[in-house]
Design an enzyme around this catalytic site. Structure first.
Site, mmCIF file in Angstrom:
data_model
loop_
_atom_site.group_PDB
_atom_site.id
_atom_site.type_symbol
_atom_site.label_atom_id
_atom_site.label_comp_id
_atom_site.label_asym_id
_atom_site.label_seq_id
_atom_site.Cartn_x
_atom_site.Cartn_y
_atom_site.Cartn_z
ATOM 1 N N HIS A 1 0.823 -1.213 0.000
ATOM 2 C CA HIS A 1 0.000 0.000 0.000
ATOM 3 C C HIS A 1 0.857 1.263 0.000
ATOM 4 O O HIS A 1 0.431 2.316 -0.449
ATOM 5 C CB HIS A 1 -0.901 0.044 1.235
ATOM 6 C CG HIS A 1 -1.752 -1.171 1.422
ATOM 7 N ND1 HIS A 1 -2.783 -1.497 0.559
ATOM 8 C CD2 HIS A 1 -1.729 -2.148 2.357
ATOM 9 C CE1 HIS A 1 -3.352 -2.617 0.972
ATOM 10 N NE2 HIS A 1 -2.733 -3.044 2.053
ATOM 11 N N HIS B 1 5.305 6.342 7.010
ATOM 12 C CA HIS B 1 5.016 5.945 5.633
ATOM 13 C C HIS B 1 4.592 7.185 4.868
ATOM 14 O O HIS B 1 4.401 8.252 5.468
ATOM 15 C CB HIS B 1 3.913 4.876 5.607
ATOM 16 C CG HIS B 1 2.634 5.380 6.170
ATOM 17 N ND1 HIS B 1 2.283 5.192 7.489
ATOM 18 C CD2 HIS B 1 1.631 6.111 5.615
ATOM 19 C CE1 HIS B 1 1.119 5.773 7.717
ATOM 20 N NE2 HIS B 1 0.693 6.348 6.604
ATOM 21 N N HIS C 1 2.296 8.972 1.342
ATOM 22 C CA HIS C 1 1.238 8.923 0.328
ATOM 23 C C HIS C 1 1.698 9.833 -0.800
ATOM 24 O O HIS C 1 2.306 10.881 -0.543
ATOM 25 C CB HIS C 1 -0.082 9.426 0.914
ATOM 26 C CG HIS C 1 -0.520 8.669 2.142
ATOM 27 N ND1 HIS C 1 -1.362 7.589 2.068
ATOM 28 C CD2 HIS C 1 -0.203 8.822 3.452
ATOM 29 C CE1 HIS C 1 -1.561 7.106 3.295
ATOM 30 N NE2 HIS C 1 -0.862 7.828 4.148
ATOM 31 N N HIS D 1 3.468 10.484 7.024
ATOM 32 C CA HIS D 1 2.826 10.259 8.318
ATOM 33 C C HIS D 1 3.773 9.535 9.263
ATOM 34 O O HIS D 1 4.236 8.442 8.938
ATOM 35 C CB HIS D 1 1.560 9.400 8.137
ATOM 36 C CG HIS D 1 0.455 10.129 7.441
ATOM 37 N ND1 HIS D 1 -0.574 9.486 6.776
ATOM 38 C CD2 HIS D 1 0.221 11.455 7.318
ATOM 39 C CE1 HIS D 1 -1.401 10.399 6.278
ATOM 40 N NE2 HIS D 1 -0.934 11.591 6.581
ATOM 41 N N THR E 1 -6.385 6.564 7.962
ATOM 42 C CA THR E 1 -6.864 6.771 6.589
ATOM 43 C C THR E 1 -6.809 5.484 5.773
ATOM 44 O O THR E 1 -6.936 5.517 4.557
ATOM 45 C CB THR E 1 -6.064 7.880 5.870
ATOM 46 O OG1 THR E 1 -4.691 7.479 5.771
ATOM 47 C CG2 THR E 1 -6.153 9.190 6.629
ATOM 48 N N THR E 2 -6.599 4.349 6.457
ATOM 49 C CA THR E 2 -6.677 3.028 5.817
ATOM 50 C C THR E 2 -7.618 2.165 6.657
ATOM 51 O O THR E 2 -7.818 2.444 7.844
ATOM 52 C CB THR E 2 -5.286 2.362 5.753
ATOM 53 O OG1 THR E 2 -4.730 2.324 7.076
ATOM 54 C CG2 THR E 2 -4.350 3.110 4.824
#
Ligand SMILES: *[C@@H]1O[C@H](CO)[C@@H](O)[C@H](O)[C@H]1NC(C)=O
Ligand SMILES: *[C@@H]1O[C@H](CO)[C@@H](O)[C@H](O)[C@H]1NC(C)=O
Ligand SMILES: [Zn+2]
Length: 312
Positions: free
Chosen positions: A89, A116, A118, A141, A225-226
């Site tokens: 992801h 991680h 995005h 994040h 947010t996952t």
């Protein structure tokens, strides 16, 4: 009898396992030959509407909160080998014990567990949060877990909405190479496929803007947010962006893949914006040019941090 038990256990476990393992981002859901669940079908608390993340932050409406002082970053400057993984992801860096934050208007100390990012190939749509409707090239994040027993109020509040503290850094594209970020960018070519990992020697401080610029931030309560989008996150979105060279940003989309066949580039791993609803968004008082402040205002957060430090 034993077989029956096994079947029962499998039967019970399967729906859950599927729900977790088959979630994906919109770009994957739309790709040919995929049968994963895009953001519209995410389960868990993702379908709630009251306290989800990310959101658009309207900066002029953010309420000034004098309690939102500076953060103390503990262990952020420790440079050591860290495991970097393509988890299917995102790219995730595991963080060892001893990396913590305190202050910043948080009710407790929080221990960093992982970071991680995005991103997107579109440099105006790779962040999850938006500021006044604008999205950024990327968003990083740093995920922290609340330390047990550090707040007296915690015993009262069982179902805590601030179990997790995420520090969010927006990333802006530019034409200058960010040397501190380069070891992480270099590691990407070694982990193209999901499940692959490597190590690289970095400190968190090298990834962040100068600490002196981190007193301006926004604060609200939201969710992961996952999936399952648990509503237990106290969010901090810093105003000062991380600046990376455009090539450093695009390396994420170019080097990483969502799939083992390396057919689908890992990009647009971004959850759509969620309604803010009735939630207030706060801002630290340091927003804007620094004005001389009365001494007690400056000292109080510092003292609190020091005391918290000694008590441990
Ligand atoms: C999708 O699957 C079909 C049938 O299995 C196959 O013929 C086709 O080549 C696949 N397409 C892609 C893009 O993988
Ligand atoms: C990294 O990958 C290796 C080989 O696939 C695996 O054995 C190991 O458990 C992985 N380490 C982590 C921390 O994921
Ligand atoms: Zn994230």
């Amino acid at each position: 009898m034993r077989l029956l038990l096994v079947l029962l256990v499998l039967g019970a476990a399967r729906p859950l396992a599927c729900a977790e393992s088959h979630w994906c981002y919109e770009i994957q859901a739309q790709a040919a030959n995929t049968s994963c669940m895009g953001p519209d079908s995410w389960g868990g608390e993702c379908k709630n509407l009251e306290q989800q993340s990310p959101i658009n932050i309207v900066t002029s409406k953010a309420q000034l909160d004098h309690k939102l002082g500076r953060f103390s970053f503990l262990g952020y400057d420790r440079k050591n080998e860290k495991v970097v993984e393509n988890n299917g992801h995102t790219v995730m860096v595991s963080l060892a014990a001893g990396t913590e934050i305190a202050g910043g208007g948080l009710a407790a100390r929080y221990r960093a567990t992982q970071l991680h990012l995005h991103w997107s190939q579109g440099l105006d749509r790779g962040s999850e949060h938006a500021l006044d409707g604008d999205r950024f090239a990327m968003e990083m994040h740093i995920v922290h877990q609340k330390e047990k027993g550090t707040s007296r109020a915690e015993e009262a509040a069982q179902d805590s909405k601030d179990e997790i503290a995420v520090l969010a850094f927006l990333v802006e594209a530019g034409d200058q190479k960010n040397a501190g970020f380069q070891p992480l960018v270099d590691a990407l070519s070694r982990i193209p496929r999901p499940g692959w990992n490597t190590t690289t020697s970095i400190s968190l401080s090298e990834l962040l803007p100068e600490e002196g610029r981190l007193s301006h931030y926004f604060r609200y309560l939201g969710s992961l947010t996952t999936p399952g989008c648990e509503e237990k996150v106290v969010w901090t979105v810093f105003k000062e962006p991380i600046r990376l060279h455009t090539d450093q940003i695009l390396a994420f989309s170019r080097q990483l893949y969502y799939d083992q066949d390396q057919k689908l580039s890992m990009t647009d791993n971004v959850r759509p914006l969620q309604p803010r609803g009735q939630r207030p968004v706060f801002r630290s008082q340091a927003a804007g040019p620094l004005l001389p402040l009365p001494l007690p205002t400056l000292l109080a957060p510092t003292l609190t941090c020091l005391v918290a430090g000694f008590l441990r």
